[in-house]
Structures are given as structure tokens and as C-alpha cells.
Enzyme design. Sequence first.
Site, short mmCIF file in Angstrom:
data_model
loop_
_atom_site.label_atom_id
_atom_site.label_comp_id
_atom_site.label_asym_id
_atom_site.label_seq_id
_atom_site.Cartn_x
_atom_site.Cartn_y
_atom_site.Cartn_z
N ASP A 137 0.85 -1.19 0.00
CA ASP A 137 0.00 0.00 0.00
C ASP A 137 0.89 1.25 0.00
O ASP A 137 1.91 1.28 0.69
CB ASP A 137 -0.90 0.03 1.25
CG ASP A 137 -2.10 -0.90 1.12
OD1 ASP A 137 -2.19 -1.63 0.11
OD2 ASP A 137 -2.95 -0.87 2.03
N ASP A 139 0.25 4.02 1.33
CA ASP A 139 0.12 4.84 2.54
C ASP A 139 0.76 4.22 3.78
O ASP A 139 0.57 4.72 4.88
CB ASP A 139 -1.37 5.16 2.79
CG ASP A 139 -2.24 3.91 2.91
OD1 ASP A 139 -1.70 2.82 3.20
OD2 ASP A 139 -3.46 4.03 2.72
N ASP A 203 -7.47 -9.23 0.02
CA ASP A 203 -6.38 -9.70 0.87
C ASP A 203 -6.72 -11.04 1.54
O ASP A 203 -5.88 -11.93 1.65
CB ASP A 203 -6.01 -8.64 1.92
CG ASP A 203 -7.21 -8.08 2.68
OD1 ASP A 203 -8.37 -8.29 2.24
OD2 ASP A 203 -6.99 -7.45 3.73
N ARG A 234 -12.02 7.06 2.59
CA ARG A 234 -12.30 6.08 1.54
C ARG A 234 -12.68 6.85 0.27
O ARG A 234 -13.57 7.69 0.28
CB ARG A 234 -13.47 5.19 2.00
CG ARG A 234 -13.88 4.09 1.07
CD ARG A 234 -12.97 2.87 1.13
NE ARG A 234 -12.52 2.48 2.45
CZ ARG A 234 -13.23 1.75 3.31
NH1 ARG A 234 -14.43 1.33 3.02
NH2 ARG A 234 -12.73 1.43 4.48
C1 UD2 Z 1 -6.86 -2.05 3.99
C2 UD2 Z 1 -5.61 -2.89 3.78
C3 UD2 Z 1 -5.25 -2.86 2.29
C4 UD2 Z 1 -6.39 -3.44 1.48
C5 UD2 Z 1 -7.66 -2.67 1.80
C6 UD2 Z 1 -8.90 -3.33 1.20
C7 UD2 Z 1 -4.08 -2.98 5.70
C8 UD2 Z 1 -3.12 -2.23 6.53
N1 UD2 Z 1 -4.53 -2.34 4.60
O1 UD2 Z 1 -6.46 -0.71 3.69
O2 UD2 Z 1 -4.07 -3.58 2.03
O3 UD2 Z 1 -6.51 -4.82 1.72
O4 UD2 Z 1 -7.92 -2.56 3.20
O5 UD2 Z 1 -8.94 -3.21 -0.18
O6 UD2 Z 1 -4.41 -4.10 5.98
N2 UD2 Z 1 -5.43 3.07 -3.43
C9 UD2 Z 1 -5.14 4.19 -4.22
N3 UD2 Z 1 -6.16 5.01 -4.62
C10 UD2 Z 1 -7.45 4.78 -4.25
C11 UD2 Z 1 -7.73 3.66 -3.43
C12 UD2 Z 1 -6.70 2.83 -3.03
O7 UD2 Z 1 -3.98 4.44 -4.56
O8 UD2 Z 1 -8.33 5.57 -4.65
C13 UD2 Z 1 -4.34 2.12 -3.10
C14 UD2 Z 1 -3.31 2.70 -2.13
O9 UD2 Z 1 -2.08 2.08 -2.36
C15 UD2 Z 1 -3.91 2.27 -0.82
C16 UD2 Z 1 -4.40 0.85 -1.14
O10 UD2 Z 1 -4.88 0.96 -2.48
O11 UD2 Z 1 -2.97 2.31 0.22
C17 UD2 Z 1 -5.47 0.30 -0.20
O12 UD2 Z 1 -6.59 1.17 -0.16
P1 UD2 Z 1 -6.97 1.97 1.19
O13 UD2 Z 1 -5.74 2.56 1.75
O14 UD2 Z 1 -8.07 2.91 0.87
O15 UD2 Z 1 -7.54 0.83 2.11
P2 UD2 Z 1 -7.36 0.61 3.71
O16 UD2 Z 1 -6.55 1.67 4.31
O17 UD2 Z 1 -8.68 0.35 4.31
MN MN Z 2 -4.94 2.85 3.64
#
Ligand code: UD2
Ligand code: MN
Length: 287
Positions: A137, A139, A203, A234
Site C-alpha cells: 500500500d 500509505d 487480501d 475512503r
Molecule cells: C486495507 C488494507 C489494504 C487493502 C484494503 C482493502 C491494511 C493495513 N490495509 O487498507 O491492504 O486490503 O484494506 O482493499 O491491511 N489506493 C489508491 N487510490 C485509491 C484507493 C486505493 O492508490 O483511490 C491504493 C493505495 O495504495 C492504498 C491501497 O490501495 O494504500 C489500499 O486502499 P486503502 O488505503 O483505501 O484501504 P485501507 O486503508 O482500508
Molecule cells: Mn490505507
Amino acid sequence: RKAEEVQAVSKNAELPLCPLEPPNLQGHLDVSFASEPHTMEQTKESNPLVKIGGAYLPPYCTSRWKVAIIIPFRDRDTHLQYFLQYMHPTLQRQELDYRIYIINQYGAGKFNRAKLMNVGYAESIKDDTFQCFAFHDVDLILENDKAIYSCPENPRHLSVGVDKFNYVLPYTAIFGGVTELTKEQFTKVNGYSNSFWGWGGEDDDMYNRVKLKGMNIMRYPGGISRYRMISHQREKGNEENPHRFDLIRKTGSTMATDGLSSLKYKVIAREDYPLYTNITVDLFGPA
Ligand code: UD2
Ligand code: MN
């Protein structure tokens, strides 16, 4: 065995093998998002050994590990700046032979993190003989460089402690965030599913794949495998996928036909920037 493998692939094969424990690791790293990230120019200047496309290999020894860092991406430019600022120095101290790939989803349709990972795998192996792949990811920033991105014996889950989850693993089967698989492990499970549009489940499906193929996941101790997540909302286009629970029940029957073997996409653009390789890709999402 490892040493011979590396000798065969590394451009620095005439140099001695790097030590098993990189000598310049610092342990805990102070990671903060309070001030603006460094600009690309600043990060480029402070990482003079990073080559075009965001590639590096130690100049003084033959790395033990040749790793492609695969990042699913869309419209997270500030996160990318932090990522490059913090991760380039860390990965160099880890004495990896690495290259950073940003796999940028084209268009405004539903985001598909898992399919972007497959594209990153498929495109990166055209460039070079990577032994393993860190699916990362954008972030998540590593807070301790002792969690080395070395090629793992078993599929490795790296984001064990994340500040957002108070550094506690939310559930033992979690396999999102940052993971690493060798080429052999990744092809054995047919890569990720291409069918997860929107947020979540991809995942867990990968976790199922790994277990169904008889592998176990490994983790570094929680004390070192720690990350900070840059806070974000989101995005539109990444809404929760309501089908995810159905999909992850069926991994056993779908994994053979849904994955690398069925991957279809179109590369819209490819740029070798100073700090990373950008691949913009049309995933042919649902309307
Ligand atoms: C969680 C998980 C992630 C993934 C996701 C469900 C952890 C720490 N993180 O993160 O790996 O499984 O849930 O899909 O377990 N991204 C973009 N642009 C967007 C949307 C997403 O670049 O508009 C990429 C970016 O690299 C981001 C990753 O996709 O870090 C995961 O998306 P998230 O950060 O919105 O999801 P999150 O934080 O809930
Ligand atoms: Mn994230």
C-alpha cells in the site's frame, strides 16, 4: 543455494555477497506526516544512488535479494511523496537490489487493488529477473528498518503493527497492507484474484490461496514489523465491495482460473521517472 541464485541474476556479481545482516540499519525510524512531504526533487537529491525508474543496487556488495516493490495506485500523490521520501533510504540501508513500480489505475471506475498487483507482477518480470515481490500500500511507511524486505521462505505478512490499529494485529489471518512473496510462491497461487472491484476482501482471498496451496504465512516480530499509515478517507470508486464475502467463500473453486492465468489489461502509459517506474493501466473494469 541462495548465493548461487543471486550470483546468476545480479549485475554486481563480481562483488562479494552482502552480509546477512546489513550493517547500517538504524532500528526505529521517526516517521511523521506533520509537515509537508519532500518534493520529488528533494528526494532525488538526497538519494543520488537511485537510478532511473526508481532502481537501486548496492555499489559495494552483491545484494542477496532482488525485489520488485509493487504499489497499487490512483490519485494519492501526497502519499507517494511521503512513501518515496521515507522508503528509498530504508530500502537502500537494507542492501536490497530493488525497483519501485507504481501501478496506476486508469479511469474513474471501481478500484481493483488485487488486479493492479497482478499487472505489477506481469510487467515487472518483463524488465528484470526479480526473485520476489513486495505488494505494498502506498500509505504505509515502515517504522523500523530491521524488518528487511528480503525474499521470504514462506509468504510474508509485513504490516503486523499499524498505528491505525494501535499496533495490534486485527485478526491472525490478515494478509493486507504489505506482503511479500517469491516468484515461485506467487505463481503457485495463480497470483491475486482479478474479481475484487472496490474495497476489501482481496487480501483475505490471497490468504486463502496461500493456505489452500499448503503454505503458511510468516511474520517478523510485532516489535519491528511496524508501520504508520497516512490517514485518508475512503475514495469515491473504492466503496466497500458487497460481493466480497461471497467471493472469499469460493476461493478454492475459483483460484485456478481467476488470477495470473486470466489476467487481461492494457498499458496506457509507462514512464521511467527518477524515483519510480509508473505504469498506467486500463483494467477493463465493469461498467
Ligand atoms: C486495507 C488494507 C489494504 C487493502 C484494503 C482493502 C491494511 C493495513 N490495509 O487498507 O491492504 O486490503 O484494506 O482493499 O491491511 N489506493 C489508491 N487510490 C485509491 C484507493 C486505493 O492508490 O483511490 C491504493 C493505495 O495504495 C492504498 C491501497 O490501495 O494504500 C489500499 O486502499 P486503502 O488505503 O483505501 O484501504 P485501507 O486503508 O482500508
Ligand atoms: Mn490505507
